[in-house]
Design a protein around this motif. Sequence first.
Motif, short mmCIF file in Angstrom:
data_model
loop_
_atom_site.label_atom_id
_atom_site.label_comp_id
_atom_site.label_asym_id
_atom_site.label_seq_id
_atom_site.Cartn_x
_atom_site.Cartn_y
_atom_site.Cartn_z
N ASN A 113 -19.23 11.04 -37.15
CA ASN A 113 -20.25 11.93 -37.69
C ASN A 113 -20.96 12.72 -36.60
O ASN A 113 -21.40 13.84 -36.82
CB ASN A 113 -21.25 11.14 -38.54
N THR A 144 -17.64 0.70 -39.09
CA THR A 144 -19.01 1.20 -38.88
C THR A 144 -19.12 1.94 -37.55
O THR A 144 -19.69 3.04 -37.49
CB THR A 144 -20.01 0.03 -38.90
N PHE A 182 -28.10 12.86 -39.04
CA PHE A 182 -27.75 11.65 -38.29
C PHE A 182 -28.73 10.52 -38.58
O PHE A 182 -28.39 9.34 -38.42
CB PHE A 182 -27.69 11.94 -36.80
N VAL A 227 -19.87 6.14 -37.26
CA VAL A 227 -21.03 6.74 -36.60
C VAL A 227 -20.58 7.78 -35.57
O VAL A 227 -21.10 8.90 -35.52
CB VAL A 227 -21.90 5.66 -35.93
N ILE A 266 -27.14 8.77 -41.24
CA ILE A 266 -25.99 8.02 -40.75
C ILE A 266 -26.41 6.70 -40.11
O ILE A 266 -25.75 5.67 -40.27
CB ILE A 266 -25.19 8.87 -39.73
N LEU A 267 -27.52 6.71 -39.40
CA LEU A 267 -28.04 5.46 -38.82
C LEU A 267 -28.38 4.46 -39.92
O LEU A 267 -28.13 3.26 -39.79
CB LEU A 267 -29.27 5.74 -37.96
N ASN A 325 -26.86 4.45 -42.79
CA ASN A 325 -25.54 4.03 -43.26
C ASN A 325 -25.03 2.84 -42.46
O ASN A 325 -24.49 1.87 -43.01
CB ASN A 325 -24.52 5.16 -43.13
N ALA A 326 -25.19 2.90 -41.14
CA ALA A 326 -24.69 1.83 -40.26
C ALA A 326 -25.35 0.50 -40.59
O ALA A 326 -24.68 -0.54 -40.67
CB ALA A 326 -24.93 2.20 -38.80
#
Length: 492
Positions: free
Chosen positions: A285, A278, A75, A282, A78-79, A81-82
Amino acid sequence: MTPAILLSFLLGYFALLVGVAYFTSRNSSDNASFFIANRNSKWYLVAFGMIGTALSGVTFISVPGAVGKSEFGYFQFILGNAVGFIIIATILLPLYYRMNLISIYTYLEKRLGPRSYKSGAVIFLVSRTIGSAFRLYLVAIVLQKFIFDAWNVPFWLTIVICLVLIWLYTHKGGLKTIIITDTMQTVFLLLSVVLSIIFISKSLNLDIAGTIEAVKTSSYSKIFFWEDFMGSKSHFLKQFMGGIFVTIAMTGLDQDLMQKNLSMKTIREAQKNMFTFTGVFVVMNIFFLSVGALLYLYAAKNGIDVTALKTPDHLYPEIALNHLNIIPGIIFMLGLTAATFATTDSALTALTTSFCVDFLHFDKKEDQNAPALVRQRHMVHIGFSVLMVLVILVFKIINDDSVVNSIFTAAGYTYGPLVGLFAFGMLTKRGVADRLVPYICIISPVLCYIINSNSVHWFGYVMSFELIVLNGLITFLLLWVTGKTSLSQTKF
């Protein structure tokens, strides 16, 4: 669940996609609809459909499987990614719309030169082919194990069957068809993950509150890792920074997902698409990581030996198809198939678009929809399908790692020079020695490989997804050192 039931489901699902393709392409199957959907796409459909494209079968299988080793540390990525998606929406999309691009790599030609342009396009073709092959490989080994092995179908034929099915419903309508089919497939994907959580929780005798508490208090729920910056791949800064730059490269500098954004009428609609996408990305995921925790809790409760599995990627299909009842099994196959087709059909269309525009120069033809050009586009589409089969077979021979790690590791090497090229063009007014750019794009990944292979010995440092940052930086510096002091004649 018998292989015959699974195969029947797969064929039924394919028939549905073909039906959608027929209705979306019957009135228009020209190059304009294939490449950019006549710039008439609805932002909310694109935003929703992009979820299925971005998540893919990798997220569906490999992310839950990786929870056993890395907990919720993914994660952190993923943060990042955002943040990367926000950068794309606010910096890259305005540039692409201002220049009215079909292929985003045309920017490199206007800013840096023709060889820089070709280098960027080649990097995309190589990177997307490898990445999409990795994703399809992951799903194909599941289909092989649970369906086609029962009839002694060889693995190569399984791959061919998958790609033939995808080609049949995309070869006419292209992006115009994919925007609709990906929207439908995203519905199935999201439905599948939510229902998977419900069924696994039910098998563990957990209600909604109990499920949340079980995941929260499990040994798999740790998100942030701050320990051992030098020696751990899971450190927050490595994951977060890697997430930002991998997203910029694999989304913002990738013709695949940008092609969907460029199919909308205005930049405002494209930005609304990215911001909406977006948020949902999040949240989804989080669901996939929760599925992973529940799978490991289920395995522990029911005495399933996780270590006996060939790879953690097999955990989800093993439990869904061999330990739960028929409905969860069907739901799993629904999500897996939707994720696979949504990712691969989009990639093949983007690869075809890039080659036709960047190398065959369809955009410079007087009649872009001439029958000869449409036939040529069909041949390019077939050619990339065949190439993907070959790459998957090679990957099957050499792969010994979780596919999710393989994809992002490969991205660090292949997409890095693309990050360097665009950064140099946008952040400086310096010219480049255009004839040297192809060599720089080869030298930079080689240097990164040498550094990555020896970083522990030389510096006591273990590299992770931030490899792409180093690669882009080396490319940038080489462009600067070999470049010209004269300013570009074109303003952006």
